[in-house]
Design a protein around this motif. Structure first.
Motif, PDB file in Angstrom:
ATOM      1  N   VAL A 160      34.600  99.421 145.936  1.00  0.00           N
ATOM      2  CA  VAL A 160      33.961  98.411 145.099  1.00  0.00           C
ATOM      3  C   VAL A 160      34.988  97.863 144.119  1.00  0.00           C
ATOM      4  CG1 VAL A 160      31.660  99.443 145.264  1.00  0.00           C
ATOM      5  CG2 VAL A 160      33.192 100.137 143.417  1.00  0.00           C
ATOM      6  N   ARG A 161      34.691  96.692 143.544  1.00  0.00           N
ATOM      7  CA  ARG A 161      35.605  96.065 142.588  1.00  0.00           C
ATOM      8  C   ARG A 161      35.031  96.188 141.198  1.00  0.00           C
ATOM      9  NH1 ARG A 161      36.183  90.595 141.320  1.00  0.00           N
ATOM     10  NH2 ARG A 161      34.671  90.122 142.944  1.00  0.00           N
ATOM     11  N   PHE A 162      35.824  96.833 140.311  1.00  0.00           N
ATOM     12  CA  PHE A 162      35.389  97.021 138.932  1.00  0.00           C
ATOM     13  C   PHE A 162      35.789  95.862 138.024  1.00  0.00           C
ATOM     14  CE2 PHE A 162      35.836 101.895 139.613  1.00  0.00           C
ATOM     15  CZ  PHE A 162      34.568 101.948 140.188  1.00  0.00           C
ATOM     16  N   GLU A 189      38.502 102.205 142.582  1.00  0.00           N
ATOM     17  CA  GLU A 189      38.079 101.034 143.358  1.00  0.00           C
ATOM     18  C   GLU A 189      38.349 101.261 144.843  1.00  0.00           C
ATOM     19  OE1 GLU A 189      38.380  97.064 140.577  1.00  0.00           O
ATOM     20  OE2 GLU A 189      40.218  97.805 141.527  1.00  0.00           O
ATOM     21  N   LEU A 190      39.532 101.819 145.146  1.00  0.00           N
ATOM     22  CA  LEU A 190      39.883 102.062 146.551  1.00  0.00           C
ATOM     23  C   LEU A 190      39.007 103.152 147.143  1.00  0.00           C
ATOM     24  CD1 LEU A 190      43.789 101.931 146.328  1.00  0.00           C
ATOM     25  CD2 LEU A 190      42.276 100.234 147.375  1.00  0.00           C
ATOM     26  N   ASP A 238      37.542  91.795 137.483  1.00  0.00           N
ATOM     27  CA  ASP A 238      38.102  90.495 137.884  1.00  0.00           C
ATOM     28  C   ASP A 238      39.424  90.369 137.148  1.00  0.00           C
ATOM     29  OD1 ASP A 238      36.141  89.598 139.625  1.00  0.00           O
ATOM     30  OD2 ASP A 238      34.880  88.849 137.971  1.00  0.00           O
ATOM     31  N   ARG A 239      40.496  90.095 137.927  1.00  0.00           N
ATOM     32  CA  ARG A 239      41.828  90.018 137.327  1.00  0.00           C
ATOM     33  C   ARG A 239      42.151  88.548 137.066  1.00  0.00           C
ATOM     34  NH1 ARG A 239      40.952  94.204 140.309  1.00  0.00           N
ATOM     35  NH2 ARG A 239      41.978  96.215 139.891  1.00  0.00           N
ATOM     36  N   THR A 247      33.519  93.435 136.258  1.00  0.00           N
ATOM     37  CA  THR A 247      32.554  92.788 137.147  1.00  0.00           C
ATOM     38  C   THR A 247      31.166  93.325 136.819  1.00  0.00           C
ATOM     39  OG1 THR A 247      32.741  94.514 138.818  1.00  0.00           O
ATOM     40  CG2 THR A 247      34.279  92.652 138.971  1.00  0.00           C
ATOM     41  N   THR A 275      29.311  95.010 138.738  1.00  0.00           N
ATOM     42  CA  THR A 275      29.295  96.394 139.257  1.00  0.00           C
ATOM     43  C   THR A 275      30.011  97.338 138.298  1.00  0.00           C
ATOM     44  OG1 THR A 275      29.253  95.594 141.545  1.00  0.00           O
ATOM     45  CG2 THR A 275      29.967  97.874 141.181  1.00  0.00           C
ATOM     46  N   GLY A 276      31.171  96.873 137.801  1.00  0.00           N
ATOM     47  CA  GLY A 276      31.920  97.691 136.845  1.00  0.00           C
ATOM     48  C   GLY A 276      31.119  97.957 135.583  1.00  0.00           C
TER      49      GLY A 276
END
Length: 262
Positions: free
Chosen positions: A7-9, A2-3, A11-12, A20, A22-23
């Motif tokens: 991008v964000r894979f 992710e870093l 949702d926590r 997500t 995208t993930g």
């Protein structure tokens, strides 16, 4: 990741991680990358503990008319798949030179024709090869009924002294108490066969190849016995525990279905 990708894979959430959109879209590619990473680790571990260096392997292909008999391609493919870091030098020689090279340890191992014990050399019999006495097809048909006196008086095509081909011919003549009067030497079974079919003289030919030549009228087959020799895997006794030689031995035994105590 992710870093690295920005991008964000996931949702926590308090219930755990949820992919997500995208993930979800990138998941198949990420799985392929992880599989490749696992395969890389396995391959690296194999190479770290695998064989390396060079092994010198001599084969008798110039003497054997049918090179497929040696299964060289199968041996090399098997060795390459199991020991990719091991370099193999293949040397083409006649049987006498293969044996001499194994005895002197010029070669680590070899495949040759033979039917005699060799001091300090380990021998694994891969195949039994039968031979037949044949005459040129251009000679009169009565040659097929010739006696040993007439055979011994005819020109004889043979391999040089001490080779497997020579040993078979010598044993055959001694058995019937005759010696050939005129001998023409040729250091290749293919050349011997070509001289016989050209009408030069009699000689020995491997049984399966002789039967093929009979069907075309190129030779006469004489019913005078079936001398035999062996296709043998050879290595010097001092190399018995050499890892590279042991790998070649294992490949030969597997390809020819020979048990470990065979």
């Amino acid at each position: 990741m992710e870093l690295e990708l920005g991008v964000r894979f996931f949702d926590r959430k308090h219930t755990g991680l949820v992919l997500t959109p995208t993930g979800t879209a990138l998941l198949p590619e990420i799985r392929r990358l992880l599989d490749l990473a696992d395969a890389l680790v396995v391959h690296a571990r194999q190479l770290q503990g695998g064989l390396s260096g060079t092994v010198k392997f001599a084969i008798v292909s110039p003497t054997v008319a049918d090179t497929s008999l040696l299964r060289l391609g199968d041996i090399m493919k098997l060795m390459l798949s199991r020991h990719p870091m091991l370099a193999i030098e293949v040397h083409n020689r006649n049987s006498r030179t293969v044996v001499a090279g194994v005895c002197s340890r010029e070669f680590d191992a070899g495949i040759a024709l033979g039917n005699r014990p060799i001091a300090d050399v380990c021998r694994i019999r891969l195949a039994k090869l039968h031979y037949r006495l044949v005459a040129p097809g251009t000679w009169p048909d009565r040659i097929r009924r010739a006696g040993w006196a007439e055979i011994a008086a005819s020109p004889w095509i043979s391999a040089p002294r001490n080779g497997s081909h020579y040993q078979m011919a010598s044993d055959l003549f001694k058995k019937h108490k005759f010696e050939p009067l005129k001998v023409i030497e040729a250091d290749s079974e293919a050349v011997i066969a070509s001289l016989i079919t050209a009408g030069v003289g009699l000689g020995l030919m491997r049984e399966d190849l002789a039967r093929q030549s009979v069907s075309t009228g190129a030779i006469h087959l004489l019913e005078k016995g079936r001398p035999h020799t062996f296709l043998e895997f050879l290595y010097h006794a001092t190399r018995e525990h050499d890892p590279a030689v042991r790998a070649l031995v294992a490949a030969a035994r597997e390809l020819w279905s020979i048990p470990a105590n065979g």
